[in-house]
Write an enzyme that holds these catalytic residues in place. Structure first.
Site, PDB file in Angstrom:
ATOM      1  N   GLU A   1     -57.076   3.800  99.046  1.00 49.46           N
ATOM      2  CA  GLU A   1     -55.809   3.449 100.238  1.00 49.46           C
ATOM      3  C   GLU A   1     -55.792   2.148 100.989  1.00 49.46           C
ATOM      4  OE1 GLU A   1     -56.609   6.193 103.833  1.00 49.46           O
ATOM      5  OE2 GLU A   1     -56.827   7.952 102.595  1.00 49.46           O
TER       6      GLU A   1
ATOM      7  N   HIS B   1     -42.379   6.842  99.600  1.00 42.54           N
ATOM      8  CA  HIS B   1     -41.806   6.330 100.963  1.00 42.54           C
ATOM      9  C   HIS B   1     -41.835   8.469 102.264  1.00 42.54           C
ATOM     10  CE1 HIS B   1     -40.761   2.390  99.303  1.00 42.54           C
ATOM     11  NE2 HIS B   1     -40.079   2.401 100.855  1.00 42.54           N
TER      12      HIS B   1
ATOM     13  N   HIS C   1     -49.787   3.532 104.008  1.00 40.73           N
ATOM     14  CA  HIS C   1     -50.246   2.570 103.146  1.00 40.73           C
ATOM     15  C   HIS C   1     -49.220   2.554 101.940  1.00 40.73           C
ATOM     16  CE1 HIS C   1     -54.859   3.619 104.615  1.00 40.73           C
ATOM     17  NE2 HIS C   1     -54.353   4.342 104.818  1.00 40.73           N
TER      18      HIS C   1
ATOM     19  N   HIS D   1     -50.264   6.138 110.302  1.00 38.83           N
ATOM     20  CA  HIS D   1     -49.833   5.144 109.744  1.00 38.83           C
ATOM     21  C   HIS D   1     -49.678   5.125 108.495  1.00 38.83           C
ATOM     22  CE1 HIS D   1     -54.704   6.693 109.079  1.00 38.83           C
ATOM     23  NE2 HIS D   1     -54.271   5.511 107.769  1.00 38.83           N
TER      24      HIS D   1
ATOM     25  N   HIS E   1     -49.404   8.483 106.408  1.00 38.63           N
ATOM     26  CA  HIS E   1     -50.256   9.877 106.264  1.00 38.63           C
ATOM     27  C   HIS E   1     -50.790   9.489 108.054  1.00 38.63           C
ATOM     28  CE1 HIS E   1     -54.086   8.303 104.940  1.00 38.63           C
ATOM     29  NE2 HIS E   1     -53.813   7.305 105.798  1.00 38.63           N
TER      30      HIS E   1
ATOM     31  N   CYS F   1     -57.542   6.149 112.532  1.00 41.45           N
ATOM     32  CA  CYS F   1     -56.501   6.727 110.781  1.00 41.45           C
ATOM     33  C   CYS F   1     -56.479   8.746 111.681  1.00 41.45           C
ATOM     34  CB  CYS F   1     -57.533   7.871 109.948  1.00 41.45           C
ATOM     35  SG  CYS F   1     -58.197   6.299 108.912  1.00 41.45           S
TER      36      CYS F   1
HETATM   37  N1  LIG Z   1     -63.352   9.403 102.316  1.00 42.12           N
HETATM   38  C1  LIG Z   1     -63.260   9.239 102.942  1.00 42.12           C
HETATM   39  N2  LIG Z   1     -62.716   8.462 104.409  1.00 42.12           N
HETATM   40  C2  LIG Z   1     -62.233   7.691 105.152  1.00 42.12           C
HETATM   41  C3  LIG Z   1     -60.406   8.256 104.529  1.00 42.12           C
HETATM   42  C4  LIG Z   1     -60.216   8.613 103.550  1.00 42.12           C
HETATM   43  O1  LIG Z   1     -59.161   8.917 103.606  1.00 42.12           O
HETATM   44  N3  LIG Z   1     -61.618   8.848 102.863  1.00 42.12           N
HETATM   45  N4  LIG Z   1     -59.095   7.447 104.799  1.00 42.12           N
HETATM   46  C5  LIG Z   1     -59.327   6.695 106.026  1.00 42.12           C
HETATM   47  C6  LIG Z   1     -58.097   5.746 107.174  1.00 42.12           C
HETATM   48  O2  LIG Z   1     -57.190   6.829 105.980  1.00 42.12           O
HETATM   49  C7  LIG Z   1     -58.605   4.425 107.266  1.00 42.12           C
HETATM   50  O3  LIG Z   1     -56.730   4.069 106.819  1.00 42.12           O
HETATM   51  C8  LIG Z   1     -58.477   3.958 105.092  1.00 42.12           C
HETATM   52  O4  LIG Z   1     -60.226   3.516 105.982  1.00 42.12           O
HETATM   53  P1  LIG Z   1     -61.329   2.108 105.888  1.00 42.12           P
HETATM   54  O5  LIG Z   1     -61.477   2.207 104.554  1.00 42.12           O
HETATM   55  O6  LIG Z   1     -62.498   2.615 107.060  1.00 42.12           O
HETATM   56  O7  LIG Z   1     -60.508   1.318 106.380  1.00 42.12           O
HETATM   57  P2  LIG Z   1     -60.263   0.235 107.410  1.00 42.12           P
HETATM   58  O8  LIG Z   1     -59.396  -0.828 106.223  1.00 42.12           O
HETATM   59  O9  LIG Z   1     -60.593  -0.460 107.757  1.00 42.12           O
HETATM   60  O10 LIG Z   1     -61.843  -0.421 106.602  1.00 42.12           O
HETATM   61  P3  LIG Z   1     -62.586  -2.070 106.330  1.00 42.12           P
HETATM   62  O11 LIG Z   1     -63.685  -2.264 106.036  1.00 42.12           O
HETATM   63  O12 LIG Z   1     -62.366  -2.954 107.979  1.00 42.12           O
HETATM   64  O13 LIG Z   1     -61.056  -3.457 105.453  1.00 42.12           O
HETATM   65  C9  LIG Z   1     -60.874   6.265 107.083  1.00 42.12           C
HETATM   66  N5  LIG Z   1     -62.339   6.837 105.934  1.00 42.12           N
END
Ligand SMILES: Nc1nc2c(c(=O)[nH]1)N=C([C@H](O)[C@H](O)COP(=O)(O)OP(=O)(O)OP(=O)(O)O)CN2
Length: 324
Positions: free
Chosen positions: A196, A159, A128, A126, A111, A122
């Site tokens: 995610e 997929h 998940h 990318h 997505h 995001c």
């Molecule tokens: N409220 C939401 N915030 C975010 C979403 C979402 O769906 N709802 N999605 C994303 C991204 O898709 C991202 O892949 C996941 O976010 P995040 O937790 O920030 O990712 P990390 O694994 O990089 O976080 P770390 O805490 O650094 O491990 C973003 N936000």
């Protein structure tokens, strides 16, 4: 505002269900207003009394709900009792008596979030391994019916590029949880959760979203009257709730924003001696959860979970009735 204790304990036992004799490593989690030490002691004793037992002579039907009711009845205060009988299956008996079954599953998909600011990771295409929890009224659904209801959805999601699916042009966790809630053909559906990553997730119950960001911090505290020190790897879950999403971004608040806004408090907690934290009355999980809940000034903050060993800790809640 309220603070609840939360404790977990496991037991291995054998039972016969649908004429098949088999065994489980059960895991129970209880949430109640009791002090943590009392709740943990009572739950551990209840689980110990079932450890390595043949459950068949003890219960007319040793199914998950019967066992959850039994464990709840062993506690001296009304408790929410969740019982996991396999990695992907479990039940939840709320303190008020409502009973839910839940089924965990996964799918792998790509997505991108088209409306995030330029440079946000995001916004790139990318993917998940998405985790999904489907929770339903135990009087109207079973683990088997939830697993069956998932199959057509799995065929549509597995997929795939989620943005190409009708209704998922902006596939945030919040949008996906609401989409699954609408698309799943489940009698008595209570909520859908989407994970995610291991540290962030979203829950939709048909009217309201809860999202969470999980962090870890490492800290020391004095644990007895002699002032001897111990330390924990604390797991902290920050929960936000709301009944409407940002119209453009499709989320309550960016998980990353939650983490960034929490950074000053995180820096005060991580790799510190908690006893020296200004304004912290005591260093037990309940005091820590309240301290964080009262100081983390993020709109829509609904809860703070502080666990000191993976399953024992405290839940601070802005609204008394909400444990998720
Ligand atoms: N409220 C939401 N915030 C975010 C979403 C979402 O769906 N709802 N999605 C994303 C991204 O898709 C991202 O892949 C996941 O976010 P995040 O937790 O920030 O990712 P990390 O694994 O990089 O976080 P770390 O805490 O650094 O491990 C973003 N936000």
């Amino acid at each position: 505002m309220t603070v609840l204790s939360c404790s977990g304990a496991g037991f291995d036992a054998a039972r016969t269900l649908a004429r098949v004799r088999h065994g489980h490593g059960f895991f129970a989690q209880a949430i109640s207003p009791q002090p943590l030490e009392m709740l943990a002691g009572e739950l551990a004793a209840a689980c110990a009394s079932l450890t390595l037992c043949d459950l068949d002579p003890l219960f007319a039907s040793p199914d998950d709900l019967t066992l959850a009711r039994h464990l709840a009845s062993c506690l001296s205060a009304p408790a929410e009792l969740a019982l996991r009988s396999a990695p992907e299956l479990g039940v939840r008996r709320l303190a008020g008596g409502d009973e839910h079954v839940w089924f965990d599953t996964r799918f792998e998909a790509a997505h991108q979030l088209p409306n995030v600011p330029a440079g946000h990771p995001c916004g790139r295409l990318h993917g998940h391994g998405f985790g999904v929890r489907i929770e339903a009224d135990a009087a109207r659904a079973t683990h088997a019916s939830l697993a069956a209801a998932w199959q057509p959805l799995a065929a549509r999601l597995e997929h795939r590029l989620l943005n190409e699916i009708a209704g998922l042009a902006n596939p945030t966790s919040e949008v996906l949880a609401a989409w699954l809630f609408a698309e799943l053909d489940v009698d008595g559906l209570v909520a859908v959760e989407v994970y995610e990553t291991a540290s962030a997730g979203s829950r939709f119950d048909g009217g309201r979203w809860t999202i969470w960001k999980t962090l870890r911090f490492e800290a020391a505290r004095a644990f007895d009257a002699a002032g001897r020190y111990t330390g924990h790897s604390y797991r902290l879950r920050l929960r936000l709730a709301g009944d409407a999403l940002d119209a453009e971004l499709g989320w309550l608040r960016d998980f990353g924003d939650v983490k960034r806004a929490f950074a000053p408090l995180y820096d005060a907690l991580d790799h510190h001696l908690l006893d020296t934290l200004p304004g912290l009355a005591a260093t037990d999980c309940a005091s820590l959860a309240s301290y964080i809940g009262e100081r983390f000034a993020m709109p829509a903050l609904a809860g703070v979970d502080v666990l000191q060993n993976g399953h024992d800790g405290a839940l601070w809640r802005k609204e008394a009735a909400c444990t998720r």
